[in-house]
Design an enzyme around this catalytic site. Structure first.
Site, PDB file in Angstrom:
ATOM      1  N   TYR A 144     -15.863  73.454  46.495  1.00  0.00           N
ATOM      2  CA  TYR A 144     -16.786  72.957  47.514  1.00  0.00           C
ATOM      3  C   TYR A 144     -17.043  74.018  48.557  1.00  0.00           C
ATOM      4  O   TYR A 144     -16.351  75.044  48.606  1.00  0.00           O
ATOM      5  CB  TYR A 144     -16.252  71.676  48.153  1.00  0.00           C
ATOM      6  CG  TYR A 144     -15.121  71.877  49.142  1.00  0.00           C
ATOM      7  CD1 TYR A 144     -13.834  72.212  48.717  1.00  0.00           C
ATOM      8  CD2 TYR A 144     -15.337  71.758  50.519  1.00  0.00           C
ATOM      9  CE1 TYR A 144     -12.804  72.400  49.624  1.00  0.00           C
ATOM     10  CE2 TYR A 144     -14.306  71.937  51.430  1.00  0.00           C
ATOM     11  CZ  TYR A 144     -13.044  72.253  50.987  1.00  0.00           C
ATOM     12  OH  TYR A 144     -12.023  72.442  51.882  1.00  0.00           O
ATOM     13  N   ARG A 203     -19.208  82.756  48.434  1.00  0.00           N
ATOM     14  CA  ARG A 203     -17.860  82.224  48.173  1.00  0.00           C
ATOM     15  C   ARG A 203     -17.916  81.101  47.142  1.00  0.00           C
ATOM     16  O   ARG A 203     -17.031  80.984  46.292  1.00  0.00           O
ATOM     17  CB  ARG A 203     -17.220  81.741  49.480  1.00  0.00           C
ATOM     18  CG  ARG A 203     -15.751  81.358  49.313  1.00  0.00           C
ATOM     19  CD  ARG A 203     -15.074  81.085  50.639  1.00  0.00           C
ATOM     20  NE  ARG A 203     -15.653  79.934  51.316  1.00  0.00           N
ATOM     21  CZ  ARG A 203     -15.353  79.571  52.561  1.00  0.00           C
ATOM     22  NH1 ARG A 203     -14.471  80.256  53.269  1.00  0.00           N
ATOM     23  NH2 ARG A 203     -15.937  78.521  53.106  1.00  0.00           N
ATOM     24  N   ARG A 227     -11.655  62.203  29.230  1.00  0.00           N
ATOM     25  CA  ARG A 227     -10.492  62.819  29.865  1.00  0.00           C
ATOM     26  C   ARG A 227      -9.636  63.596  28.874  1.00  0.00           C
ATOM     27  O   ARG A 227      -9.158  63.048  27.888  1.00  0.00           O
ATOM     28  CB  ARG A 227      -9.645  61.750  30.556  1.00  0.00           C
ATOM     29  CG  ARG A 227      -8.505  62.357  31.359  1.00  0.00           C
ATOM     30  CD  ARG A 227      -7.693  61.323  32.104  1.00  0.00           C
ATOM     31  NE  ARG A 227      -6.647  61.984  32.894  1.00  0.00           N
ATOM     32  CZ  ARG A 227      -5.482  62.379  32.389  1.00  0.00           C
ATOM     33  NH1 ARG A 227      -5.194  62.157  31.123  1.00  0.00           N
ATOM     34  NH2 ARG A 227      -4.605  62.994  33.157  1.00  0.00           N
ATOM     35  N   HIS A 257      -7.247  67.484  29.274  1.00  0.00           N
ATOM     36  CA  HIS A 257      -6.979  68.582  30.217  1.00  0.00           C
ATOM     37  C   HIS A 257      -7.783  69.845  29.918  1.00  0.00           C
ATOM     38  O   HIS A 257      -8.257  70.512  30.823  1.00  0.00           O
ATOM     39  CB  HIS A 257      -5.483  68.926  30.226  1.00  0.00           C
ATOM     40  CG  HIS A 257      -4.640  67.875  30.896  1.00  0.00           C
ATOM     41  ND1 HIS A 257      -4.528  66.593  30.410  1.00  0.00           N
ATOM     42  CD2 HIS A 257      -3.902  67.912  32.016  1.00  0.00           C
ATOM     43  CE1 HIS A 257      -3.733  65.888  31.198  1.00  0.00           C
ATOM     44  NE2 HIS A 257      -3.337  66.666  32.186  1.00  0.00           N
ATOM     45  N   LYS A 306     -11.818  77.859  46.820  1.00  0.00           N
ATOM     46  CA  LYS A 306     -12.036  76.669  47.675  1.00  0.00           C
ATOM     47  C   LYS A 306     -12.147  75.423  46.789  1.00  0.00           C
ATOM     48  O   LYS A 306     -13.232  74.869  46.600  1.00  0.00           O
ATOM     49  CB  LYS A 306     -13.274  76.879  48.553  1.00  0.00           C
ATOM     50  CG  LYS A 306     -13.295  75.950  49.768  1.00  0.00           C
ATOM     51  CD  LYS A 306     -14.297  76.422  50.787  1.00  0.00           C
ATOM     52  CE  LYS A 306     -14.512  75.442  51.928  1.00  0.00           C
ATOM     53  NZ  LYS A 306     -13.341  75.124  52.714  1.00  0.00           N
ATOM     54  N   GLU A 361      -2.190  79.532  56.919  1.00  0.00           N
ATOM     55  CA  GLU A 361      -3.421  79.103  57.598  1.00  0.00           C
ATOM     56  C   GLU A 361      -3.280  77.635  57.935  1.00  0.00           C
ATOM     57  O   GLU A 361      -2.283  76.996  57.598  1.00  0.00           O
ATOM     58  CB  GLU A 361      -4.637  79.337  56.686  1.00  0.00           C
ATOM     59  CG  GLU A 361      -4.529  78.568  55.378  1.00  0.00           C
ATOM     60  CD  GLU A 361      -5.641  78.878  54.383  1.00  0.00           C
ATOM     61  OE1 GLU A 361      -6.743  79.239  54.796  1.00  0.00           O
ATOM     62  OE2 GLU A 361      -5.384  78.723  53.168  1.00  0.00           O
ATOM     63  N   LEU A 374      -7.495  80.973  52.263  1.00  0.00           N
ATOM     64  CA  LEU A 374      -8.931  80.927  52.020  1.00  0.00           C
ATOM     65  C   LEU A 374      -9.587  82.048  52.829  1.00  0.00           C
ATOM     66  O   LEU A 374      -9.212  82.273  53.991  1.00  0.00           O
ATOM     67  CB  LEU A 374      -9.507  79.576  52.454  1.00  0.00           C
ATOM     68  CG  LEU A 374     -10.986  79.449  52.093  1.00  0.00           C
ATOM     69  CD1 LEU A 374     -11.159  79.193  50.603  1.00  0.00           C
ATOM     70  CD2 LEU A 374     -11.662  78.376  52.900  1.00  0.00           C
TER      71      LEU A 374
HETATM   72  N1  PDD Z   1     -12.414  74.135  55.635  1.00  0.00           N
HETATM   73  N2  PDD Z   1      -8.696  77.562  55.370  1.00  0.00           N
HETATM   74  C1  PDD Z   1      -8.847  76.379  54.733  1.00  0.00           C
HETATM   75  C2  PDD Z   1      -7.725  75.856  53.912  1.00  0.00           C
HETATM   76  C3  PDD Z   1     -10.061  75.676  54.861  1.00  0.00           C
HETATM   77  O1  PDD Z   1     -10.219  74.506  54.206  1.00  0.00           O
HETATM   78  C4  PDD Z   1     -11.101  76.198  55.676  1.00  0.00           C
HETATM   79  C5  PDD Z   1     -12.412  75.496  55.842  1.00  0.00           C
HETATM   80  C6  PDD Z   1     -10.874  77.428  56.325  1.00  0.00           C
HETATM   81  C7  PDD Z   1     -11.925  78.082  57.185  1.00  0.00           C
HETATM   82  O2  PDD Z   1     -12.987  78.574  56.393  1.00  0.00           O
HETATM   83  P1  PDD Z   1     -14.470  78.664  56.959  1.00  0.00           P
HETATM   84  O3  PDD Z   1     -14.394  79.477  58.197  1.00  0.00           O
HETATM   85  O4  PDD Z   1     -15.228  79.317  55.874  1.00  0.00           O
HETATM   86  O5  PDD Z   1     -14.918  77.237  57.252  1.00  0.00           O
HETATM   87  C8  PDD Z   1      -9.671  78.088  56.131  1.00  0.00           C
HETATM   88  C9  PDD Z   1     -13.628  73.332  55.703  1.00  0.00           C
HETATM   89  C10 PDD Z   1     -14.316  73.412  57.012  1.00  0.00           C
HETATM   90  C11 PDD Z   1     -13.294  71.906  55.267  1.00  0.00           C
HETATM   91  O6  PDD Z   1     -12.494  71.778  54.355  1.00  0.00           O
HETATM   92  O7  PDD Z   1     -13.858  70.957  55.819  1.00  0.00           O
END
Ligand code: PDD
Length: 287
Positions: A33, A52, A100, A102, A147, A180, A205
């Site tokens: 996403y 990304r 379904r 894997h 992501k 993070e 991320l």
């Molecule tokens: N999340 N780290 C993680 C684990 C994240 O899920 C996100 C963003 C970030 C920051 O990335 P960016 O600056 O590209 O938004 C870092 C989004 C906002 C979410 O899951 O809603």
């Protein structure tokens, strides 16, 4: 005004938008996403967000559901239909619908869902007063650079934060180093004014806001280091903050109950937030 979602080629009223029960996103979290901020009706940092998305998909061997150009057009059309000036675009791509099993399906077509959300970023208390965070063990897999929609450890840690009266959980790896937040990147400003955030690797991320903030820092001549830091170092820092598409630069004033600095948003955090707002408003050239 009805709210629309884009689902596999159709703009549907939000409350009627649905995907199949055998979508692999639903069954295996087999998808990725993006969250793209929207300011003044325009997607902010759309290029790095779509870069990304493409990279996440390639890492999981899921095809792009449509061309880059087509994705950009759907983003604009959804913003137009939903009358969004400020908020976000949510883009989700899964491997698609298949019985379904894997292993990858032989013929599934990637499924694309896009929604928007209106948000009022002005006057939010988190920017003015800062937020408290807690620390939590990082329970995620080893490819946090992708992501993926597999966010269960993030959800558990965020809920723990909420129940502790905090805004975010800062996750900590097996070596005691901060990776993070659950949905944000983590930063500190050391006692001697050095801006610090963890270096890019598979451990975090690669935040788009992180990237823009580093570019702004570089432009402004602010010294920074990309390295890991511990929770005690962050607690003893002059400032701390988190960044993301929806938290921009959110000052952190407390970690695990310990006050950071004088317990108020730090000066550099506030300046970076203000520069980032200018950048989003187009008042500042591509940082
Ligand atoms: N999340 N780290 C993680 C684990 C994240 O899920 C996100 C963003 C970030 C920051 O990335 P960016 O600056 O590209 O938004 C870092 C989004 C906002 C979410 O899951 O809603």
């Amino acid at each position: 005004m009805p709210r629309y979602a884009y689902v596999n080629g159709q703009y549907l009223p939000h409350d009627q938008a649905a995907v199949h029960i055998e979508d692999r996103g639903y069954q295996f979290a087999d998808g990725v996403y993006e969250v793209v901020p929207v300011a003044g009706g325009l997607a902010v940092d759309e290029i790095p967000h779509l870069d990304r998305l493409e990279r996440s998909l390639a890492e999981l061997r899921i095809a792009m559901p449509m061309s880059r150009r087509a994705l950009e057009i759907v983003c604009r059309e959804l913003l137009r239909r939903n009358g969004i000036r400020n908020g976000l675009i949510y883009i989700q791509v899964t491997r698609g619908v298949a019985p379904r099993n894997h292993s990858f399906p032989a013929h599934a077509r990637p499924a694309l869902v896009m929604t928007t959300k209106r948000m009022n970023f002005d006057g939010q208390s988190k920017f003015r007063d800062g937020v408290a965070v807690i620390s939590a063990p990082d329970l995620r897999w080893a490819r946090r650079d992708i992501k993926t929609i597999n966010l269960l450890p993030n959800c558990l840690a965020k809920q723990a934060a909420l129940e502790a009266g905090a805004y975010e959980a800062i996750q900590v790896d097996a070596e005691g180093k901060v990776t993070e937040g659950t949905s944000s990147n983590a930063w500190i400003v050391t006692k001697d004014g050095m801006l610090v955030t963890r270096q890019l690797s598979n451990d975090i991320l690669h935040g788009v806001t992180r990237r823009t903030i580093l570019a702004i820092a570089m432009e402004e001549g602010i010294a920074f280091e990309e390295r890991p830091f511990t929770v005690p170092e962050a607690q003893g820092a002059r400032e701390a903050f988190v960044t993301s598409a929806t938290s921009f630069v959110t000052p952190v004033v407390e970690i695990d109950g310990k006050r950071i600095g004088d317990g108020k948003p730090g000066l550099l955090s506030q300046r970076l937030l203000s520069w980032y707002r200018d950048y989003m408003a187009g008042l500042r050239d591509g940082a």
